[in-house]
Write a protein that holds these residues in place. Structure first.
Motif, PDB file in Angstrom:
ATOM      1  N   ARG A  85       0.835  -1.210   0.000  1.00  0.00           N
ATOM      2  CA  ARG A  85       0.000   0.000   0.000  1.00  0.00           C
ATOM      3  C   ARG A  85       0.871   1.261   0.000  1.00  0.00           C
ATOM      4  O   ARG A  85       0.641   2.195  -0.777  1.00  0.00           O
ATOM      5  CB  ARG A  85      -0.916  -0.007   1.229  1.00  0.00           C
ATOM      6  CG  ARG A  85      -1.846   1.183   1.300  1.00  0.00           C
ATOM      7  CD  ARG A  85      -2.654   1.157   2.576  1.00  0.00           C
ATOM      8  NE  ARG A  85      -3.523  -0.014   2.664  1.00  0.00           N
ATOM      9  CZ  ARG A  85      -4.659  -0.146   1.969  1.00  0.00           C
ATOM     10  NH1 ARG A  85      -5.047   0.800   1.161  1.00  0.00           N
ATOM     11  NH2 ARG A  85      -5.384  -1.235   2.086  1.00  0.00           N
ATOM     12  N   ALA A  86       1.900   1.276   0.852  1.00  0.00           N
ATOM     13  CA  ALA A  86       2.751   2.474   0.939  1.00  0.00           C
ATOM     14  C   ALA A  86       3.475   2.717  -0.383  1.00  0.00           C
ATOM     15  O   ALA A  86       3.579   3.861  -0.859  1.00  0.00           O
ATOM     16  CB  ALA A  86       3.759   2.305   2.077  1.00  0.00           C
ATOM     17  N   ALA A  87       3.977   1.628  -1.017  1.00  0.00           N
ATOM     18  CA  ALA A  87       4.754   1.783  -2.258  1.00  0.00           C
ATOM     19  C   ALA A  87       3.861   2.253  -3.405  1.00  0.00           C
ATOM     20  O   ALA A  87       4.250   3.121  -4.188  1.00  0.00           O
ATOM     21  CB  ALA A  87       5.439   0.457  -2.615  1.00  0.00           C
ATOM     22  N   LEU A 132       9.498  -0.237   0.476  1.00  0.00           N
ATOM     23  CA  LEU A 132       9.016   1.000   1.088  1.00  0.00           C
ATOM     24  C   LEU A 132       9.696   2.215   0.455  1.00  0.00           C
ATOM     25  O   LEU A 132      10.919   2.190   0.219  1.00  0.00           O
ATOM     26  CB  LEU A 132       9.317   0.998   2.593  1.00  0.00           C
ATOM     27  CG  LEU A 132       8.396   0.167   3.486  1.00  0.00           C
ATOM     28  CD1 LEU A 132       8.873   0.245   4.934  1.00  0.00           C
ATOM     29  CD2 LEU A 132       6.933   0.609   3.370  1.00  0.00           C
ATOM     30  N   PRO A 133       8.936   3.286   0.180  1.00  0.00           N
ATOM     31  CA  PRO A 133       9.517   4.467  -0.477  1.00  0.00           C
ATOM     32  C   PRO A 133      10.786   4.979   0.213  1.00  0.00           C
ATOM     33  O   PRO A 133      11.731   5.387  -0.451  1.00  0.00           O
ATOM     34  CB  PRO A 133       8.385   5.502  -0.393  1.00  0.00           C
ATOM     35  CG  PRO A 133       7.135   4.683  -0.341  1.00  0.00           C
ATOM     36  CD  PRO A 133       7.487   3.418   0.388  1.00  0.00           C
ATOM     37  N   ALA A 134      10.839   4.909   1.556  1.00  0.00           N
ATOM     38  CA  ALA A 134      11.975   5.485   2.283  1.00  0.00           C
ATOM     39  C   ALA A 134      13.305   4.809   1.944  1.00  0.00           C
ATOM     40  O   ALA A 134      14.365   5.407   2.126  1.00  0.00           O
ATOM     41  CB  ALA A 134      11.731   5.383   3.795  1.00  0.00           C
ATOM     42  N   VAL A 135      13.262   3.550   1.449  1.00  0.00           N
ATOM     43  CA  VAL A 135      14.521   2.843   1.184  1.00  0.00           C
ATOM     44  C   VAL A 135      14.629   2.377  -0.269  1.00  0.00           C
ATOM     45  O   VAL A 135      15.441   1.504  -0.586  1.00  0.00           O
ATOM     46  CB  VAL A 135      14.716   1.651   2.157  1.00  0.00           C
ATOM     47  CG1 VAL A 135      14.906   2.130   3.580  1.00  0.00           C
ATOM     48  CG2 VAL A 135      13.552   0.671   2.077  1.00  0.00           C
ATOM     49  N   MET A 188      -5.170   3.221  -2.826  1.00  0.00           N
ATOM     50  CA  MET A 188      -5.659   1.850  -2.948  1.00  0.00           C
ATOM     51  C   MET A 188      -6.850   1.643  -2.014  1.00  0.00           C
ATOM     52  O   MET A 188      -6.898   2.244  -0.938  1.00  0.00           O
ATOM     53  CB  MET A 188      -4.555   0.861  -2.550  1.00  0.00           C
ATOM     54  CG  MET A 188      -3.421   0.764  -3.541  1.00  0.00           C
ATOM     55  SD  MET A 188      -3.918  -0.120  -5.033  1.00  0.00           S
ATOM     56  CE  MET A 188      -4.067   1.208  -6.208  1.00  0.00           C
ATOM     57  N   PRO A 189      -7.806   0.787  -2.409  1.00  0.00           N
ATOM     58  CA  PRO A 189      -8.963   0.560  -1.533  1.00  0.00           C
ATOM     59  C   PRO A 189      -8.543  -0.028  -0.182  1.00  0.00           C
ATOM     60  O   PRO A 189      -7.529  -0.728  -0.098  1.00  0.00           O
ATOM     61  CB  PRO A 189      -9.820  -0.432  -2.314  1.00  0.00           C
ATOM     62  CG  PRO A 189      -8.994  -0.913  -3.451  1.00  0.00           C
ATOM     63  CD  PRO A 189      -7.847   0.024  -3.643  1.00  0.00           C
ATOM     64  N   GLU A 190      -9.330   0.273   0.858  1.00  0.00           N
ATOM     65  CA  GLU A 190      -9.029  -0.233   2.209  1.00  0.00           C
ATOM     66  C   GLU A 190      -9.101  -1.756   2.263  1.00  0.00           C
ATOM     67  O   GLU A 190      -8.326  -2.404   2.944  1.00  0.00           O
ATOM     68  CB  GLU A 190     -10.047   0.333   3.218  1.00  0.00           C
ATOM     69  CG  GLU A 190      -9.800   1.778   3.631  1.00  0.00           C
ATOM     70  CD  GLU A 190      -8.425   1.960   4.259  1.00  0.00           C
ATOM     71  OE1 GLU A 190      -8.036   1.098   5.073  1.00  0.00           O
ATOM     72  OE2 GLU A 190      -7.740   2.952   3.922  1.00  0.00           O
ATOM     73  N   ASP A 208       2.417   5.870  -2.794  1.00  0.00           N
ATOM     74  CA  ASP A 208       3.469   6.887  -2.919  1.00  0.00           C
ATOM     75  C   ASP A 208       3.580   7.377  -4.365  1.00  0.00           C
ATOM     76  O   ASP A 208       3.471   8.575  -4.628  1.00  0.00           O
ATOM     77  CB  ASP A 208       4.799   6.294  -2.448  1.00  0.00           C
ATOM     78  CG  ASP A 208       5.950   7.261  -2.682  1.00  0.00           C
ATOM     79  OD1 ASP A 208       5.913   8.353  -2.096  1.00  0.00           O
ATOM     80  OD2 ASP A 208       6.869   6.925  -3.462  1.00  0.00           O
ATOM     81  N   TYR A 209       3.755   6.464  -5.320  1.00  0.00           N
ATOM     82  CA  TYR A 209       3.965   6.978  -6.690  1.00  0.00           C
ATOM     83  C   TYR A 209       2.650   7.349  -7.357  1.00  0.00           C
ATOM     84  O   TYR A 209       2.591   8.296  -8.122  1.00  0.00           O
ATOM     85  CB  TYR A 209       4.829   6.029  -7.541  1.00  0.00           C
ATOM     86  CG  TYR A 209       4.120   4.842  -8.152  1.00  0.00           C
ATOM     87  CD1 TYR A 209       4.083   3.621  -7.506  1.00  0.00           C
ATOM     88  CD2 TYR A 209       3.513   4.928  -9.404  1.00  0.00           C
ATOM     89  CE1 TYR A 209       3.456   2.523  -8.067  1.00  0.00           C
ATOM     90  CE2 TYR A 209       2.874   3.835  -9.971  1.00  0.00           C
ATOM     91  CZ  TYR A 209       2.841   2.633  -9.296  1.00  0.00           C
ATOM     92  OH  TYR A 209       2.210   1.556  -9.861  1.00  0.00           O
TER      93      TYR A 209
END
Ligand SMILES: CC(C)(COP(=O)(O)OP(=O)(O)OC[C@H]1O[C@@H](n2cnc3c(N)ncnc32)[C@H](O)[C@@H]1OP(=O)(O)O)[C@@H](O)C(=O)NCCC(=O)NCCS
Length: 337
Positions: A25-27, A100-103, A40-42, A30-31
């Motif tokens: 979901r985070a990835a 994950l976007p952070a890495v 994205m849906p829950e 993010d973009y």
């Protein structure tokens, strides 16, 4: 980003699934958020069931990456990425790869891909080689996956390994309003539900498996009975289409949630009627949705004519070989052929 130690990779397990869905979901958000796309849906129940199925069939191709968080209350291993792939009769197919976007951009995606390509036995630091010459698993003849057109990083990562984006795949969604575009079967053909065949005597399940395997072998060059069993367990209803009392010409799955597919047709001109079988035989609560490769043109034209619309950005099917089996086949979804 928080300070992190070295990356370690290990096989994933069912207990990692919820964390992996958080990474997914985070990835994606993010973009896609940067492209003004909705989140994205829950609801992740259907996706989680898919992933549990893939873990059951290919436990050595589910890998997670962890880094050591060195400070703060959450110090300890931190799951930052995962990959899942399947092998079906010589086709290696990437289901999921997310970091994950952070890495991102530190080689973690590539490290996960190496391991998902090679499975459990990969010698450290040597990537698997797409194509017939791969050193690790000579049973694999084709490598593929579906990506997002809006994602140059993943497309670049795969294309450098020989899995080149070759074919768009569109999601068509909506409510059919012009039923004539998805015509009823001619009188010479009939649709028979998988359930009716499976329930016909103690040989029924084997007969159903044989006939579905026969179509899959001819249309996509592989069998994937475990996925068919999963689809039926997961509430999709399958139908064979055959000449009355004769040759089987294809199959289609529908479901009350509106998810249609996979669809296989010996003759691509039969695709509109097969889609019509799914829509007529399974009462849909809501809108219909189906993934259609660009080479299955009779299906795209018929669905648009019937009133469905292209939904969001198309995906791209990346494939290690120029010949692709999608003129006569609509896959289960982007994560499973
Ligand atoms: C795609 C993803 C998994 C890659 O993971 P990552 O850890 O960021 O990737 P890596 O650092 O290992 O490698 C990225 C590669 O893409 C390449 N790349 C980046 N931008 C590129 C571009 N515009 N064109 C071509 N290649 C590009 C980089 O050069 C790098 O390759 P190299 O190391 O051989 O030079 C991650 O970015 C992600 O989760 N993205 C969002 C979700 C997604 O799209 N997932 C894939 C679904 S199919």
């Amino acid at each position: 980003m928080p300070p992190v130690g070295p990356v370690t990779y290990r096989l994933g397990r069912e207990a990692d699934m919820v964390t992996c869905l958080g990474v997914w979901r985070a990835a994606v958000d993010d973009y896609q958020g940067r492209l003004n796309q909705p989140p994205m849906p829950e609801e992740t129940g259907p996706l989680r069931r898919h992933l549990v199925h893939l873990l059951a069939t290919d436990p050595d191709r589910f890998w997670v990456a962890e880094v050591e968080r060195t400070e703060g209350a959450a110090a300890g291993p931190w799951l930052v990425g995962f990959a899942m792939a399947t092998v079906r009769d010589g086709l290696w197919y990437l289901a999921m790869l997310f970091v994950l976007p952070a890495v991102q951009g530190r080689g973690i995606g590539a490290g996960l891909l190496d391991r998902a390509q090679a499975g459990r036995d990969m010698p450290a630091g040597v990537p698997a080689v797409p194509g017939p010459d791969n050193a690790f698993d000579t049973r694999i003849h084709t490598w593929g996956m579906a990506t997002d057109t809006a994602q140059p990083i993943s497309n670049g990562l795969y294309a450098r390994r020989g899995m080149v984006p070759r074919l768009p795949i569109w999601r068509l969604a909506g409510e059919p309003t012009r039923w004539s575009a998805l015509p009823a079967l001619p009188a010479s053909l009939e649709a028979v539900s998988f359930d009716a065949i499976a329930a016909n005597g103690h040989e029924g399940p084997r007969r159903l498996a044989d006939v579905v395997d026969g179509i899959d072998r001819e249309v996509i060059g592989l069998t994937h009975q475990a996925d068919h069993e999963f689809l039926r367990r997961d509430g999709r209803a399958g139908f064979l289409v055959r000449e009355r009392g004769g040759r089987v010409l294809g199959y289609v799955y529908g479901s009350t949630t509106g998810r249609i597919g996979p669809v296989a047709a010996l003759d691509p001109d039969l695709l509109p009627s097969l889609l019509g079988v799914a829509i007529r035989h399974t009462p849909i609560l809501g809108t219909a949705g189906v993934w259609v490769p660009g080479s299955a043109d009779p299906a795209i034209r018929a669905l648009l004519e019937a009133g469905l619309h292209f939904d969001r950005f198309p995906g791209l099917l990346c494939w290690s070989r120029p010949e692709m089996p999608f003129a006569r086949y609509l896959p289960i979804n982007l994560a499973m052929v």
